[in-house]
Design an enzyme around this catalytic site. Structure first.
Site, PDB file in Angstrom:
ATOM      1  CB  CYS A  96     -30.041 -91.021 -19.992  1.00  0.00           C
ATOM      2  SG  CYS A  96     -30.890 -91.746 -21.420  1.00  0.00           S
ATOM      3  CB  THR A  97     -25.603 -90.692 -16.914  1.00  0.00           C
ATOM      4  OG1 THR A  97     -26.420 -91.746 -16.390  1.00  0.00           O
ATOM      5  CG2 THR A  97     -24.722 -90.125 -15.822  1.00  0.00           C
TER       6      THR A  97
END
Length: 159
Positions: free
Chosen positions: A50-51
Site C-alpha cells: 500500500c505504501t
C-alpha cells in the site's frame, strides 16, 4: 448496489482527510463532475504494498493533474490513520476513510482472503476510473503494485 462498467455511479458521502485545513471533509462523487477520478482501493495504511502504490500515485500526480484527473486512495482505516499515512508519505491527494465500507460495497472490493493460513475479510486491491460525467469507464481488480500506476496513467491518457 454494485457498480458496473459504463454505469453512472450513485452518489455516496464518506469521510475524507484534509490535513491542510486541519478539518475533515466528506467525499461525494457529484462534487467532482467535470474531472476524471481515479479511485484506488488498498488494504491497509503503512503496509509495504500500500505504501509503494501510494508513492507511485504521488510521484505521477503532475501527469494525472495535466489530464484533468484527481486521485483518491480508499481503505477502511480511520481518518487518524489516514492523516498519519498521508503526512508520512507527503501525499498530494486525499485518502477516503471508508470505515463503514460504503464505497467498498458499492465497488465490490471486500473479499475473503487468506492471511497467514487464516480466512480474513479484506479489501482486494482494485483501481477504478470514473469519467467527467460520473460513469465508471475502467476497472482493475486483484491489482499487482508493480507498474500498475503507469498502466492507469496510459489508460487515462487514452480516454
Amino acid at each position: 448496489m454494485t457498480v458496473t462498467l459504463n454505469q453512472t455511479i450513485p452518489d455516496i458521502s464518506v469521510p475524507l482527510t484534509t490535513l491542510q485545513s486541519g478539518e475533515y471533509a466528506s467525499f461525494s462523487l457529484s462534487e467532482y463532475r467535470g474531472k476524471k477520478i481515479v479511485l484506488y482501493f488498498y488494504p491497509k495504511d503503512n503496509t509495504p504494498g500500500c505504501t509503494n502504490e501510494s508513492i507511485a500515485f504521488r510521484d505521477a500526480i503532475d501527469q494525472f493533474s495535466a489530464l484533468n484527473t484527481l486521485i483518491f486512495g480508499v481503505s477502511r482505516d480511520s481518518l487518524k490513520s489516514h492523516d498519519r499515512f498521508k503526512e508520512k508519505l507527503d501525499l498530494p491527494f486525499e485518502l477516503i476513510a471508508d470505515t463503514e465500507e460504503l464505497l467498498c460495497q458499492q465497488f465490490d472490493v471486500i473479499k475473503q482472503k487468506m492471511m497467514y493460513g487464516k480466512q480474513v475479510r479484506g479489501i482486494e486491491r482494485s483501481t477504478f476510473i470514473i469519467d467527467e460525467q460520473g460513469q465508471l469507464v475502467h476497472e482493475w481488480r486483484k491489482v499487482k503494485v508493480a507498474d500498475h500506476v503507469n498502466e492507469v496513467l496510459k489508460t487515462v491518457e487514452a480516454l
